[in-house]
Structures are given as C-alpha cells and as structure tokens.
Design an enzyme around this catalytic site. Structure first.
Site, PDB file in Angstrom:
ATOM      1  CB  VAL A 117      25.900  35.906  41.666  1.00 27.88           C
ATOM      2  CG1 VAL A 117      24.378  35.905  41.656  1.00 27.88           C
ATOM      3  CG2 VAL A 117      26.398  36.187  43.078  1.00 27.88           C
ATOM      4  CB  ALA A 129      26.273  34.344  35.596  1.00 35.21           C
ATOM      5  CE  LYS A 130      28.637  41.603  35.694  1.00 32.30           C
ATOM      6  NZ  LYS A 130      28.959  42.152  34.420  1.00 32.30           N
ATOM      7  N   GLY A 131      30.734  37.314  38.090  1.00 35.59           N
ATOM      8  CA  GLY A 131      31.699  36.802  39.049  1.00 35.59           C
ATOM      9  C   GLY A 131      32.815  37.797  39.273  1.00 35.59           C
ATOM     10  CG  ASP A 178      32.479  43.040  34.279  1.00 38.97           C
ATOM     11  OD1 ASP A 178      31.388  42.729  33.807  1.00 38.97           O
ATOM     12  OD2 ASP A 178      32.613  43.979  35.089  1.00 38.97           O
TER      13      ASP A 178
END
Ligand code: GLU
Length: 399
Positions: A53, A98-100, A139
């Site tokens: 995202v 963002a993050k995935g 992460d």
C-alpha cells in the site's frame, strides 16, 4: 483505516480550515496493490496473499516496511502505511508512507522457501517500486537477509545495481551497522527522556515483546542504568524483582526460543503480563495489545509504543483519564525510518555514516520531538497535529 481517520476527526477537528476535504484525501491511499503468489509446498499449491500500500508521497518517496505475518491483510497495510506517512512527516524526512507484506507465518517456511517467495514478490511489484519511488525496509518477520534478497532480485531484474531499493540491508551491501539497533535504541531514548519529563524515578520497567525492537530497547535501557523488571514474548512473561540480566536473557531466547526459560523469575501468561503492576510499559509486540478488554486493568504510568499501533485508539482516552502518559508509535519507534534515511542516502551517494554520529543524532532528534510534543499528556494528538500540518500545507497548495 477508519480508526485513524475517526481519531483524527475527533481530536484534531478544528485545526484545518478544509478539514473534511483533507481527511477524505488522506483516507484513500495513492495506490493499493493486492496480488497473489502461488507457491508449491509439500506437493500442494498455496495461494499467498501479498500487498503493497502506497499511502502518500506528497513529502517524498514512498517508504515503509515489508512484513511477513499471518495477520497481514489489506486493512492492516492501510493503517500501517498511513502511520508511515505521519511518521516520516513528524521526523521531517523526505519520505512519504507505504507498507507491504505477505500473509504467511514465516516460522512455517525454510529460509530457502522465504527467499523464493520474496523473489516472486519483488518480480510482481517491480514496476511499482524503485530507489526514487518506493523503498522497502525490515518489519515484523523480516530481517537483513530478506532485504538482501529484495536488493538482489530487483537489481537483477532491472540490470542496475540498486542498493537503495531497500534499507535495513547487511553492512557489506551499502547497509548501516546501526540500522539494526536504531528502532530499539530510539525506543529506549524516548523512554529515558519521557521518564525525566514525567518525573518518574527508579521505575519498574516492563517490556512486552523481545524481537528486534524490544531486545535492543532493553539493551540500551540496561546500558543507561535502568533495571528491567519484566519481559514477555508470545509464549509468556517473566517478572524478576531483582532485575533481569539482559545479556543472559538474549542468550536464553536465542538458545531456547523464548524468554520464559530464563530462570529464577515469576512466570505469567503473555496476557497477564500487561496488567501486572509496573511504572513503564514498553509495547514492542503486535497491534492492539491494549484494547477494550484489558484497558481498565493497565497499571503503568508511562506507556511507550515500540510497535506500530499497539493501542486501540478508541480506548486511548480511558488511559489518558487514568493519568497515563503515552509516547506514541510515530515518535517512539521512528528511529528505524530515521536511520533508514541515512542508509538510503548512502546507497545513492556512497557517503558513509558512523554509528556514534547516527546514535547521537537519533537521540537529539527524539529529544527535540519530545520537547515539541510533550507539552501536555496528549502526545499523540500533538504529534499528529505536527505531521498533518505539513501535509495540509501541501494539500491546499496542490488543490
Ligand atoms: N518498519 C519500520 C517502521 O514501521 C521501518 C520503516 C523504514 O525504515 O522504512 O517504522
């Protein structure tokens, strides 16, 4: 996503003249990518769910972690990407948010299998990421080996040596030795400074979570002379009246897989741990650790959010009314993305940064941020206001 938007609406509702338009703008991400990774395991095809995202890039390139966890979902990615936008803005970095992630339990896969899955992830995302567009980082459930795989795969596909496609890489690949410690050390400094601000002496400190963040927060606090009285992980918690030898605990965790095997301590369940009496509670595990069910039983006076989103925002008011001070995630754990910025720069310019300089700069930055936002006990509100103000300025200029 609704939870953050609702929180902003309820707490910062008079700050911006075009409040509603602005909030609506932030509530929809720039781009959400949802895709499948079919993977053969034990003779069967598993269809893994993968996400990236990209929330907002008004202040700089998309930036944020990549996680492997069974809890990864589109909803989680949206919230965490939004938080990254706020965090980068608060820390004044030329980054957006963002993050995935991929929805798997990494413990159920071999290192080689993880490598294959991550390579596939990069292949499918290739057109949407880039050193000057969207940069990943470690992460939950990922580490420098995973970052190395991302770097190798991306460089190979694009036939271009691209160290800045991710941060949190090993040092020999344009990484920074300090990156691994940066989030945890930052949490420790935030705790140390906040303790002085609220005037708590000889505190009883508990740390929930002993992964990368909890472990290095403990190491630094121990080094700063604090006694750590309790630590927990997913298997349970230990409470030691005389304090825990953190170096010994790291060995126990490494050798036996959990902190519960540390001897001569009272043992409690992971849930009980949170409600035991303590002065400082560092939340360095998962989201939603403090929620409607346990909020009334929380006894800490200072809570520091090492993890992202560990407190259900709807119950924050209850904690504040109990006179508990909370150092929010976007401030407390921002040391990670702060040092990521220098690593990203190193990949682009070959300029190196020394550990001591990075640590000094991190500590000063946290102190500055806390001086700005710890004016009253609603530090989260003050942090969000600062972050949003910068985004709002761009919003009104652009639209
Ligand atoms: N995953 C970390 C976070 O949530 C670090 C992000 C980064 O370095 O880009 O803040």
């Amino acid at each position: 996503m609704e939870s953050i938007c609702k929180y902003i609406k309820n707490t910062i509702n008079t700050e911006f003249s075009r409040n509603e338009e602005f909030l609506n703008y932030l509530s929809v991400p720039y781009k959400s990518i949802v895709f499948s990774i079919p993977f053969k395991k034990g003779g069967k095809i598993q269809t893994l769910k993968a996400f990236r995202v990209q929330h907002n890039n008004d202040l700089g390139i998309f930036k944020g972690g990549f996680r492997l966890s069974p809890y990864v979902s589109l909803g989680e990615m949206l919230v965490l990407a939004f938080l990254m936008t706020l965090k980068s803005s608060l820390w004044e970095l030329p980054f957006g948010g963002a993050k995935g992630g991929i929805s798997i339990d990494p413990k159920e896969y071999t290192e080689e299998e993880i490598k294959q899955i991550v390579k596939e992830y990069v292949k499918k995302l290739n057109n949407d990421i880039g050193e000057d567009w969207d940069v990943m980082a470690p992460d939950l459930g990922t580490n420098e080996t995973v970052m190395e795989t991302i770097f190798n795969e991306y460089s190979q596909i694009n036939k271009k040596f691209s160290p800045s496609i991710t941060t949190g890489k090993p040092e020999y690949l344009y990484g920074l030795g300090f990156r691994k410690f940066s989030t945890g050390y930052g949490v420790a400094y935030a705790t140390d400074i906040a303790l002085k601000k609220v005037g708590l002496k000889n505190p009883r400190i508990f740390i929930q979570g002993f992964g990368n963040v909890g472990r290095y927060a403990a190491v630094k606090l121990y080094e700063l002379g604090y006694k750590i009285s309790g630590v927990s992980d997913s298997k349970g918690g230990i409470i030691c009246e005389n304090g825990i030898d953190i170096n010994k605990l790291i060995k126990v965790k490494q050798e036996k897989g959990s902190v519960v095997f540390y001897e001569d301590c009272k043992k409690v369940s992971s849930e009980e741990f949170l409600t035991e009496p303590c002065d400082v509670l560092i939340l360095a595990a998962l989201e939603n650790a403090i929620n409607k069910e346990n909020v009334n039983a929380i006894k800490a006076k200072l809570i520091v959010e090492g993890a992202n989103f560990p407190i259900d925002l709807e119950i924050e008011d209850t904690l504040l009314k109990k006179n508990i001070t909370i150092v929010p995630d976007i401030l407390a754990n921002g040391g990670g993305v702060y040092v990521s910025y220098f690593e990203w720069l190193k990949g682009k310019t070959s300029q190196n940064f020394e550990n001591e300089d990075l640590e000094k700069s991190l500590k000063e930055k946290i102190e500055t941020l806390l001086n700005k936002t710890c004016k009253d006990r609603n530090i989260r509100k003050n942090c969000y206001t600062l972050s949003l103000r910068k985004l709002y300025e761009i919003f009104i200029k652009k639209y």
